[in-house]
Design a protein around this motif. Structure first.
Motif, PDB file in Angstrom:
ATOM      1  N   GLY A  44      58.270  47.273  30.312  1.00  0.00           N
ATOM      2  CA  GLY A  44      56.942  47.784  30.003  1.00  0.00           C
ATOM      3  C   GLY A  44      55.805  46.803  30.218  1.00  0.00           C
ATOM      4  O   GLY A  44      54.679  47.085  29.828  1.00  0.00           O
ATOM      5  N   LEU A  45      56.079  45.663  30.843  1.00  0.00           N
ATOM      6  CA  LEU A  45      55.006  44.693  31.071  1.00  0.00           C
ATOM      7  C   LEU A  45      54.076  45.147  32.180  1.00  0.00           C
ATOM      8  O   LEU A  45      52.860  45.081  32.036  1.00  0.00           O
ATOM      9  CB  LEU A  45      55.583  43.314  31.408  1.00  0.00           C
ATOM     10  CG  LEU A  45      54.541  42.236  31.720  1.00  0.00           C
ATOM     11  CD1 LEU A  45      53.637  41.986  30.519  1.00  0.00           C
ATOM     12  CD2 LEU A  45      55.216  40.952  32.162  1.00  0.00           C
ATOM     13  N   ILE A  46      54.634  45.588  33.278  1.00  0.00           N
ATOM     14  CA  ILE A  46      53.824  46.035  34.411  1.00  0.00           C
ATOM     15  C   ILE A  46      54.335  47.388  34.888  1.00  0.00           C
ATOM     16  O   ILE A  46      55.522  47.664  34.828  1.00  0.00           O
ATOM     17  CB  ILE A  46      53.846  45.016  35.580  1.00  0.00           C
ATOM     18  CG1 ILE A  46      55.270  44.683  35.999  1.00  0.00           C
ATOM     19  CG2 ILE A  46      53.085  43.757  35.218  1.00  0.00           C
ATOM     20  CD1 ILE A  46      55.386  43.729  37.177  1.00  0.00           C
ATOM     21  N   THR A  47      53.420  48.208  35.328  1.00  0.00           N
ATOM     22  CA  THR A  47      53.767  49.504  35.904  1.00  0.00           C
ATOM     23  C   THR A  47      53.119  49.566  37.280  1.00  0.00           C
ATOM     24  O   THR A  47      51.927  49.856  37.392  1.00  0.00           O
ATOM     25  CB  THR A  47      53.258  50.665  35.026  1.00  0.00           C
ATOM     26  OG1 THR A  47      53.778  50.500  33.713  1.00  0.00           O
ATOM     27  CG2 THR A  47      53.682  52.008  35.596  1.00  0.00           C
ATOM     28  N   PRO A  48      53.887  49.247  38.315  1.00  0.00           N
ATOM     29  CA  PRO A  48      53.294  49.247  39.650  1.00  0.00           C
ATOM     30  C   PRO A  48      52.922  50.654  40.082  1.00  0.00           C
ATOM     31  O   PRO A  48      53.550  51.632  39.664  1.00  0.00           O
ATOM     32  CB  PRO A  48      54.398  48.673  40.526  1.00  0.00           C
ATOM     33  CG  PRO A  48      55.662  48.956  39.793  1.00  0.00           C
ATOM     34  CD  PRO A  48      55.310  48.935  38.333  1.00  0.00           C
ATOM     35  N   LEU A  49      51.884  50.725  40.876  1.00  0.00           N
ATOM     36  CA  LEU A  49      51.544  52.006  41.489  1.00  0.00           C
ATOM     37  C   LEU A  49      52.520  52.260  42.625  1.00  0.00           C
ATOM     38  O   LEU A  49      53.190  51.343  43.094  1.00  0.00           O
ATOM     39  CB  LEU A  49      50.106  51.977  41.991  1.00  0.00           C
ATOM     40  CG  LEU A  49      49.076  51.973  40.865  1.00  0.00           C
ATOM     41  CD1 LEU A  49      47.713  51.587  41.394  1.00  0.00           C
ATOM     42  CD2 LEU A  49      49.013  53.344  40.218  1.00  0.00           C
ATOM     43  N   ARG A  50      52.591  53.479  43.065  1.00  0.00           N
ATOM     44  CA  ARG A  50      53.503  53.835  44.153  1.00  0.00           C
ATOM     45  C   ARG A  50      52.694  54.251  45.375  1.00  0.00           C
ATOM     46  O   ARG A  50      51.696  54.956  45.256  1.00  0.00           O
ATOM     47  CB  ARG A  50      54.422  54.989  43.744  1.00  0.00           C
ATOM     48  CG  ARG A  50      55.347  54.692  42.585  1.00  0.00           C
ATOM     49  CD  ARG A  50      56.493  53.844  43.018  1.00  0.00           C
ATOM     50  NE  ARG A  50      57.416  53.592  41.918  1.00  0.00           N
ATOM     51  CZ  ARG A  50      58.710  53.476  42.076  1.00  0.00           C
ATOM     52  NH1 ARG A  50      59.246  53.570  43.280  1.00  0.00           N
ATOM     53  NH2 ARG A  50      59.484  53.222  41.046  1.00  0.00           N
ATOM     54  N   SER A  51      53.136  53.802  46.538  1.00  0.00           N
ATOM     55  CA  SER A  51      52.506  54.222  47.786  1.00  0.00           C
ATOM     56  C   SER A  51      52.904  55.668  48.062  1.00  0.00           C
ATOM     57  O   SER A  51      53.747  56.241  47.360  1.00  0.00           O
ATOM     58  CB  SER A  51      52.971  53.322  48.935  1.00  0.00           C
ATOM     59  OG  SER A  51      54.350  53.547  49.201  1.00  0.00           O
TER      60      SER A  51
END
Length: 124
Positions: A44-51
């Protein structure tokens, strides 16, 4: 950005939250593995966006958080604890920034005082 304005391509260069980095590039920049980045997402530290193709994309802000987590993990902190520490550090920094901004808005700009040389020139 206000309604009716368009974003210029160069605007993304200075945007700390723009998802500019692929997983491979992010892992390379942090000298870690894609598995470590996935673990940070699971914690839960980072939630990358998706291409559009479904690939993870990371922002500079996310990479700074991941880098700090890596420092803690490398120092012997468990990954879940490292993520909690980094999230709390980030929240505290944001709270300090917001407090300072509100303090400045409440007090306004400091008054401009005449310098000693201008007072002396005026014959006071």
């Amino acid at each position: 950005m206000t309604p009716g304005t368009t974003r210029r391509p160069a605007d993304s260069l200075d945007d700390d939250d723009y998802p500019a980095f692929t997983m491979g590039r992010a892992a390379e920049m942090l000298d870690t593995t894609p598995a470590f980045l996935r673990a940070l997402g699971e914690a839960g530290l980072i939630t990358p966006l998706r291409s559009d193709g479904g690939h993870r994309r990371y922002s500079r802000h996310q990479l700074r958080l991941a880098g700090r987590a890596r420092e803690l993990v490398d120092g012997g902190t468990a990954i879940d604890a490292a993520c909690r520490i980094v999230l709390l550090e980030d929240q505290l920094a944001e709270a300090h920034r917001l407090n300072e901004q509100l303090r400045q808005q409440a007090t306004g700009p400091p008054p401009i005082e005449p310098s000693a040389s201008s007072a002396a020139a005026g014959g006071e």
